[in-house]
Scaffold this active site. Sequence first.
Site, mmCIF file in Angstrom:
data_model
loop_
_atom_site.group_PDB
_atom_site.id
_atom_site.type_symbol
_atom_site.label_atom_id
_atom_site.label_comp_id
_atom_site.label_asym_id
_atom_site.label_seq_id
_atom_site.Cartn_x
_atom_site.Cartn_y
_atom_site.Cartn_z
ATOM 1 N N LYS A 4 -17.249 -13.755 49.293
ATOM 2 C CA LYS A 4 -16.504 -12.625 49.397
ATOM 3 C C LYS A 4 -16.187 -12.641 50.909
ATOM 4 C CE LYS A 4 -15.463 -8.813 47.055
ATOM 5 N NZ LYS A 4 -14.970 -8.561 45.625
ATOM 6 N N GLY A 9 -11.664 7.803 38.432
ATOM 7 C CA GLY A 9 -10.979 6.739 39.342
ATOM 8 C C GLY A 9 -9.782 6.453 38.325
ATOM 9 N N GLY A 65 -6.932 4.239 39.382
ATOM 10 C CA GLY A 65 -6.077 3.412 40.072
ATOM 11 C C GLY A 65 -5.974 2.269 39.223
ATOM 12 N N VAL A 85 -7.514 -0.122 37.819
ATOM 13 C CA VAL A 85 -8.051 -0.277 36.558
ATOM 14 C C VAL A 85 -7.936 0.874 35.565
ATOM 15 C CG1 VAL A 85 -10.359 -1.341 35.572
ATOM 16 C CG2 VAL A 85 -9.402 -2.070 37.687
ATOM 17 N N TYR A 143 -6.454 3.484 35.175
ATOM 18 C CA TYR A 143 -4.948 3.865 34.602
ATOM 19 C C TYR A 143 -4.691 3.014 33.405
ATOM 20 C CZ TYR A 143 -0.164 4.463 33.444
ATOM 21 O OH TYR A 143 0.992 4.522 32.691
HETATM 22 P P1 NAD Z 1 -7.920 1.509 43.258
HETATM 23 O O1 NAD Z 1 -8.323 1.431 44.548
HETATM 24 O O2 NAD Z 1 -6.609 0.826 42.603
HETATM 25 O O3 NAD Z 1 -8.466 2.754 42.399
HETATM 26 C C1 NAD Z 1 -9.756 3.344 42.800
HETATM 27 C C2 NAD Z 1 -9.199 4.888 42.445
HETATM 28 O O4 NAD Z 1 -10.318 5.654 42.571
HETATM 29 C C3 NAD Z 1 -7.911 5.469 43.297
HETATM 30 O O5 NAD Z 1 -7.125 5.938 42.444
HETATM 31 C C4 NAD Z 1 -8.705 6.294 44.167
HETATM 32 O O6 NAD Z 1 -7.980 7.656 44.376
HETATM 33 C C5 NAD Z 1 -10.107 6.912 43.183
HETATM 34 N N1 NAD Z 1 -11.159 7.338 43.831
HETATM 35 C C6 NAD Z 1 -11.481 7.039 45.151
HETATM 36 N N2 NAD Z 1 -12.637 7.910 45.514
HETATM 37 C C7 NAD Z 1 -12.862 8.722 44.284
HETATM 38 C C8 NAD Z 1 -13.812 9.722 43.871
HETATM 39 N N3 NAD Z 1 -14.885 10.031 44.706
HETATM 40 N N4 NAD Z 1 -13.825 10.446 42.609
HETATM 41 C C9 NAD Z 1 -12.697 9.960 41.831
HETATM 42 N N5 NAD Z 1 -11.822 9.075 41.989
HETATM 43 C C10 NAD Z 1 -11.980 8.326 43.281
HETATM 44 O O7 NAD Z 1 -9.076 0.295 42.513
HETATM 45 P P2 NAD Z 1 -9.213 -0.735 41.026
HETATM 46 O O8 NAD Z 1 -8.555 -1.734 41.412
HETATM 47 O O9 NAD Z 1 -8.705 0.363 40.122
HETATM 48 O O10 NAD Z 1 -10.605 -0.839 41.094
HETATM 49 C C11 NAD Z 1 -11.644 0.146 40.700
HETATM 50 C C12 NAD Z 1 -12.998 -0.446 40.912
HETATM 51 O O11 NAD Z 1 -13.257 -1.474 40.128
HETATM 52 C C13 NAD Z 1 -13.528 -0.779 42.185
HETATM 53 O O12 NAD Z 1 -14.710 -0.464 42.538
HETATM 54 C C14 NAD Z 1 -13.233 -2.028 42.355
HETATM 55 O O13 NAD Z 1 -14.004 -2.750 43.247
HETATM 56 C C15 NAD Z 1 -13.764 -2.501 40.965
HETATM 57 N N6 NAD Z 1 -13.092 -3.854 40.558
HETATM 58 C C16 NAD Z 1 -11.714 -3.904 40.290
HETATM 59 C C17 NAD Z 1 -11.078 -5.077 39.720
HETATM 60 C C18 NAD Z 1 -9.679 -5.183 39.846
HETATM 61 O O14 NAD Z 1 -9.235 -6.186 39.133
HETATM 62 N N7 NAD Z 1 -8.991 -4.556 40.579
HETATM 63 C C19 NAD Z 1 -12.078 -5.931 39.269
HETATM 64 C C20 NAD Z 1 -13.398 -5.959 39.219
HETATM 65 C C21 NAD Z 1 -14.018 -4.766 40.028
#
Ligand code: NAD
Length: 357
Positions: free
Chosen positions: A80, A181, A183, A185, A187
């Site tokens: 990472k 959340g 975001g 994922v 959505y």
């Molecule tokens: P993202 O940043 O697109 O979305 C995160 C969402 O969480 C945002 O909409 C944000 O406003 C919201 N958020 C932040 N603080 C919050 C709170 N206190 N309460 C409610 N909502 C809150 O991230 P993502 O890509 O959707 O990833 C989400 C999680 O999954 C992260 O922890 C990430 O590390 C993990 N993850 C993502 C992927 C990927 O492919 N994107 C893969 C593995 C793990």
Amino acid sequence: MDIFDMREFDDHELVVFGHNAATGLHAIIALHSTTLGPAAGGCRIWPYASTTDAVADVLRLSRGMSYKNAMAGLALGGGKAVIVGESRQVKTPELLQSFGRVVDSLGGRYITAEDVGTTTADMEQVARATRYVSGLGAAPGRAGGDPGPKTALGVFLGIKAAVQFRLGRSDLEGVTVAVQGLGGVGYHLCRLLAAEGAKLSVADVRPQVVGRAVEEFRARTVTVDEVLALDVDVLAPCALGAILNAHSISRLRARIIAGAANNQLAQGQDGAALQAAGILYAPDYVINAGGIISVSHEYQGGATEAQVIADIHAIPTRLTEIFERARRENRPTSAVADEMARERLGRPPLHPEKLVA
Ligand code: NAD
């Protein structure tokens, strides 16, 4: 700070500090294990309060990638990168390219991709300085592109496996799911769940994404404080890490926890607390592997999107194996998954004091 003594250290193979005064780069790259292949894991940009915090985070995330890649059956090790700073303030093409040069200097032992604070477009900048990068744009029908929807698919299939195991149901009609959340994922996860008739409650700190989920999926809105304590079948954490801790676990009323967020357990022993509370926990790095499966195929080249999706469909089988073994051995699902991952990495079980999510 003595890095070797940090409980997150866990025999990391390599930790590299990259600095470039001209671009403002302060980066740390951690390679936990290259036993199964080159270490792969995203690059996070985050305003850490201290270097110690940044080191602890990169080590924790890097080990998580070793476990995730091993459990997904990928020929990849775990690594990472973190870049210290507020993403919107520090991120420039020059900074990303200078980060790419640090990645390149490792000669392929580390492959980077996007994470919190970085995007597909950012990886295109990194790719100007190194070929050891994935998560770039993809042609239609080919493997690659934004991993978020692929992660969401894996989480959706994992939720179905957990519902089958814990509630004995093969469909999601009327099953209640709270999603924290919305975001990249969260959505897409809501879209898949709503299409199968699940009843959604959603929370996000951004009102506009909540409004969209209410409109498109007839979701119920709850506050970010309420979402963790809802009386629902499934809680899907898709925002932050460390949300399952001594304080929150005592408030939980969900039957199942299955979501995308990395490092959901604040401490190793929180897995035992979930088991004691009768909550089925889907280990995060097993259920959220859809994105890295896509990134891996993209990096190796030649795969179609259909092959990526077929591989993501193996996630529920893997989870069910963990659930069954945990029940048989009367152990937390998190402990069973950690042990399976470490076996694949050829590492002995961790001493309980070193167990940190
Ligand atoms: P993202 O940043 O697109 O979305 C995160 C969402 O969480 C945002 O909409 C944000 O406003 C919201 N958020 C932040 N603080 C919050 C709170 N206190 N309460 C409610 N909502 C809150 O991230 P993502 O890509 O959707 O990833 C989400 C999680 O999954 C992260 O922890 C990430 O590390 C993990 N993850 C993502 C992927 C990927 O492919 N994107 C893969 C593995 C793990």
